[in-house]
Scaffold this motif. Sequence first.
Motif, PDB file in Angstrom:
ATOM      1  N   ALA A 174       0.836  -1.203   0.000  1.00  0.00           N
ATOM      2  CA  ALA A 174       0.000   0.000   0.000  1.00  0.00           C
ATOM      3  C   ALA A 174       0.872   1.255   0.000  1.00  0.00           C
ATOM      4  CB  ALA A 174      -0.928  -0.008   1.214  1.00  0.00           C
ATOM      5  N   GLY A 175       1.933   1.248   0.807  1.00  0.00           N
ATOM      6  CA  GLY A 175       2.818   2.410   0.859  1.00  0.00           C
ATOM      7  C   GLY A 175       3.534   2.648  -0.450  1.00  0.00           C
ATOM      8  N   PHE A 176       4.042   1.577  -1.062  1.00  0.00           N
ATOM      9  CA  PHE A 176       4.753   1.745  -2.325  1.00  0.00           C
ATOM     10  C   PHE A 176       3.794   2.124  -3.448  1.00  0.00           C
ATOM     11  CE2 PHE A 176       7.072   0.214  -6.114  1.00  0.00           C
ATOM     12  CZ  PHE A 176       8.247   0.937  -5.934  1.00  0.00           C
ATOM     13  N   SER A 177       2.541   1.660  -3.369  1.00  0.00           N
ATOM     14  CA  SER A 177       1.552   2.021  -4.383  1.00  0.00           C
ATOM     15  C   SER A 177       1.279   3.518  -4.393  1.00  0.00           C
ATOM     16  CB  SER A 177       0.234   1.270  -4.127  1.00  0.00           C
ATOM     17  OG  SER A 177       0.416  -0.122  -4.220  1.00  0.00           O
ATOM     18  N   ALA A 178       1.497   4.178  -3.238  1.00  0.00           N
ATOM     19  CA  ALA A 178       1.249   5.608  -3.147  1.00  0.00           C
ATOM     20  C   ALA A 178       2.230   6.439  -3.958  1.00  0.00           C
ATOM     21  CB  ALA A 178       1.290   6.052  -1.679  1.00  0.00           C
ATOM     22  N   ILE A 179       3.324   5.812  -4.420  1.00  0.00           N
ATOM     23  CA  ILE A 179       4.290   6.541  -5.243  1.00  0.00           C
ATOM     24  C   ILE A 179       4.628   5.789  -6.526  1.00  0.00           C
ATOM     25  CG2 ILE A 179       5.362   7.918  -3.429  1.00  0.00           C
ATOM     26  CD1 ILE A 179       7.447   5.710  -3.141  1.00  0.00           C
ATOM     27  N   CYS A 180       3.910   4.706  -6.799  1.00  0.00           N
ATOM     28  CA  CYS A 180       4.174   3.917  -8.006  1.00  0.00           C
ATOM     29  C   CYS A 180       2.849   3.434  -8.571  1.00  0.00           C
ATOM     30  CB  CYS A 180       5.077   2.731  -7.687  1.00  0.00           C
ATOM     31  SG  CYS A 180       5.378   1.639  -9.090  1.00  0.00           S
ATOM     32  N   GLY A 181       2.580   3.735  -9.833  1.00  0.00           N
ATOM     33  CA  GLY A 181       1.297   3.388 -10.433  1.00  0.00           C
ATOM     34  C   GLY A 181       1.264   2.061 -11.139  1.00  0.00           C
ATOM     35  N   SER A 182       2.271   1.207 -10.926  1.00  0.00           N
ATOM     36  CA  SER A 182       2.349  -0.069 -11.636  1.00  0.00           C
ATOM     37  C   SER A 182       2.141  -1.218 -10.669  1.00  0.00           C
ATOM     38  CB  SER A 182       3.702  -0.215 -12.331  1.00  0.00           C
ATOM     39  OG  SER A 182       3.896  -1.530 -12.799  1.00  0.00           O
ATOM     40  N   THR A 183       1.239  -2.123 -10.990  1.00  0.00           N
ATOM     41  CA  THR A 183       0.966  -3.259 -10.114  1.00  0.00           C
ATOM     42  C   THR A 183       2.093  -4.288 -10.141  1.00  0.00           C
ATOM     43  OG1 THR A 183      -0.587  -5.045  -9.675  1.00  0.00           O
ATOM     44  CG2 THR A 183      -0.389  -4.359 -11.952  1.00  0.00           C
ATOM     45  N   THR A 184       2.643  -4.568 -11.336  1.00  0.00           N
ATOM     46  CA  THR A 184       3.722  -5.554 -11.411  1.00  0.00           C
ATOM     47  C   THR A 184       4.978  -5.045 -10.721  1.00  0.00           C
ATOM     48  OG1 THR A 184       4.258  -4.693 -13.622  1.00  0.00           O
ATOM     49  CG2 THR A 184       2.884  -6.651 -13.511  1.00  0.00           C
ATOM     50  N   ALA A 185       5.264  -3.734 -10.846  1.00  0.00           N
ATOM     51  CA  ALA A 185       6.424  -3.163 -10.161  1.00  0.00           C
ATOM     52  C   ALA A 185       6.248  -3.249  -8.655  1.00  0.00           C
ATOM     53  CB  ALA A 185       6.622  -1.704 -10.585  1.00  0.00           C
ATOM     54  N   THR A 186       5.032  -2.989  -8.162  1.00  0.00           N
ATOM     55  CA  THR A 186       4.764  -3.087  -6.727  1.00  0.00           C
ATOM     56  C   THR A 186       4.960  -4.510  -6.237  1.00  0.00           C
ATOM     57  OG1 THR A 186       3.168  -1.266  -6.853  1.00  0.00           O
ATOM     58  CG2 THR A 186       3.037  -2.706  -4.944  1.00  0.00           C
ATOM     59  N   ALA A 187       4.391  -5.477  -6.949  1.00  0.00           N
ATOM     60  CA  ALA A 187       4.522  -6.876  -6.543  1.00  0.00           C
ATOM     61  C   ALA A 187       5.977  -7.329  -6.567  1.00  0.00           C
ATOM     62  CB  ALA A 187       3.675  -7.759  -7.466  1.00  0.00           C
ATOM     63  N   ALA A 188       6.703  -6.938  -7.614  1.00  0.00           N
ATOM     64  CA  ALA A 188       8.090  -7.388  -7.755  1.00  0.00           C
ATOM     65  C   ALA A 188       8.997  -6.776  -6.697  1.00  0.00           C
ATOM     66  CB  ALA A 188       8.602  -7.052  -9.154  1.00  0.00           C
TER      67      ALA A 188
END
Length: 654
Positions: free
Chosen positions: A330-344
Motif C-alpha cells: 500500500a505504501g509503495f503504491s502511493a508513489i508507483c502506479g504499476s501493479t507488477t512493479a509493486t509486486a516485484a
Amino acid sequence: GLGKVERPAEEVIVTESRSESTTAFNRIARWLERIAGSLGWWFNGAGAAILAVMMVLVTVDVCLRYFFNRPLSGTYEIVELMMAVLVFGALAYTAIKKSHISIDAVTSRLSPGNQGAIASIASLIGIALCILIAWQTALWGNKQWLAGQLTTSTNIPIYPFVWFAAFGFALLGLVLIVHFIKSLAQSLENSRWQTRLNLALGLVLTVLVVAYAIWGKSLSLDLSRSMVGIIGVVGLLILLFSNMYVGFAMGIIGFLGYSYLANTGSALGVLGTGPFSFSSSYTMSVIPLFVLMGEFAFHAGLTRELYGTAYRWLGHLPGGLAMATIGGCAGFSAICGSTTATAATVGVVALPEMKRYKYDPSLATACVASGGTLGIMIPPSIGLVVYGIIASQSIGKLFMAGILPGLLLSLLFMIVIYFLCKRNPLLGPPGEKTSFTQKMVSLKGTWTVIVLFFLVMGGIYFGIFTPTEGAAIGAAGAFVITVSKRKFNKQVITRSFLESTKNTAMVMFVLMGAEVFSKFLTVSRITNDIATFVSGLAVPPIAIFTIILLVYLVLGCFLSTLAMVIITVPIFLPVLVTLGYDPIWFGVISILVCEMGLITPPVGMNVFVIQGLVKDVPMYTIFKGIWPFLIAEIVATYILVAFPQIALFLPSKM
C-alpha cells in the motif's frame, strides 16, 4: 540398438531446401534488425532526454507560478510537442523489447509452426497499418508545412513534429518486417503442408482485406450500423486472441469499420491525424511523468524501508509479516502506479523474510501477488489515468476516489490474513514484538514517501496544480530522494528514463488504437443502441451491473488490465450512466474488478511475476493461496456498491 534410420531422398531434399530458405530469411532479418535496433535505441534515447527536460520544465513552471506569479510562457505547447517526440520516438524500441501489449492465452498452446503462421499474419497486418499511418501522417505534415502552421503562443512550426511521428511509425513498420520474416521462417521450418497452406491463405486474405479497405467500393450488403458494430467487436476479439498487438487490433478494426460506414477517405484521414493529435496532448504527459516517478522510487530502495516500518507495527500479530507485506504494498503504491512493479519490488524484500520465519509458501506468495494489485488502485494509478482519458473524466477526481477504496481493500486483505493465521498459526507464525519507541523510530524511514504522497495528492486535491503538474512535481521529488539516498548513478538515471519512455509508448500505442476504434463505435451507434435497450429492460439496475461485473471477471482471466479498460469502458460506461451510476464511481469499480484479473488464471500477471521470484514454489501453490484474497476483493466491490460515498466523498470535497 536399432541402428541409423535412413530418411527417404525426397524428405532430405525438402528439408535441406526448407533449411536453406529459412537461413536466408534469418540472414535478412538479422541485417534489418541491426538497422532497426540502432535507430530505435537512438530515437528512444532522444525521447528519454525529452522526458527529463519535460520534468524540469513543468516543475519550474509550477514553482514560478505559485511562488512568484510569473509562469513560463508557452509551457503547454512545448510539452505537447515534447510528447510527440517521446511517444513516436519510443514505438520501435518498445517493439524491439517486445513490450507492446498482446494476448497469447490461445496462441501459446499451439505448435511452433502454427504460432509462426499466426504471428506472420499479425505482423503483416501491423506492417500494412504502419504504412497507412506513416503515409497519411506525412501527407498531413506536408499540408501544415505548405500552410505555415505554427503553435499559437510560441510560434514553433508543427510540421517537423508531424513528420517525426510519420517516421516513428515507419520505423515501427521496419521492426515488424523483421518480426514477419522471423515468424515466416519459424512457420516454414516447423510446419507441415496444411499449416503452410493456412499461412498462405491467411496472408492472401489479409492483403485482400486491406486493399479493399483502401481502394475497393462499399459492399452492397444490407447491414445496419449496429450489426456492423457487433461484427467489429467480434472481429476485434478474434484479432486480440491471435496475439496481435492490442493497439494494432483496435486500429485495423476501427479503420475497416469506419471505412465501411463512412468512406475510405475519411478513414484514412482518421489514421493521418488521429495518432499525432491524440498523443501530442498536455493531458497525456501525466502518463510518462508518473511512470518516471515510480521508476525513481523503485531505484531509491524505498520498499525496504516501508516494509521494515510495517513489520515493526504489525509483525507481532498472527500472520504479521504477511500483513506487513500488504502495508508495504500500500505504501509503495502511493508513489508507483504499476501493479507488477509493486509486486516485484515488495516481493524481493518480503518473500525471503517470510521464508525465514517459516511462513506457508502459498500464503506468502499469494499475499505479495494480491498486495501488488493495490498499485493500480491507490493513486497515482496508470489504470485510473487511462480510464479518465477513455471516459473523459477528471483524473484528479479519479485519484481522490481511489484513496479510500484502496485503504479499504488493504484492510480487508489484512483481516483475511489475520483470521487465516489465527485459525492455523502454522500458516504465519507471529514475529518479534517491538516497543512503542521502536515503532516510532521506524517511521523516520517513511517520511520521504509520506511527504511525497501528500505533496502530489494534496496539491491536486486543493487545486494548487493539475495532475500533470503533480506528476512532474512527484517525479522531481522522487529524483531528489534517489539522490539523497545516494542511489544516483549513470546506470540508474539511464535505466529510469529509458524504461519510462518504453512503458509510456506501450500505453500510448494502445490508446491510439482505442481512439480509432472508438470513432468506429461512435459512427456505428452500437453503444447508444445497447444503452437504450438495457435501460428499457424490466430488471433492476443492480442486476445489469452484476452482469457487467461477471463479464469483467471472465475477461480478467484472459486480458490485461489496460486492455480490459480500453475495450470495455466505451461500451459499458454509456449503459451505466443511462442507469444512473456515477462515472467516477464506476472508474474505481472497474479498476477494482480488473485487479482480480491480475491474480486469476490463466493470465494472472502478478502470479507470474511472483513465480519468477520464487521458482521453487509451483504455480499451483500460488493460485491455491489466492482465493481468500479474491473473495476479499469481491467483498470490497459490493461494499462500494452498497456505499458509493466511500469512493465519492473525497472527490465531492475537491
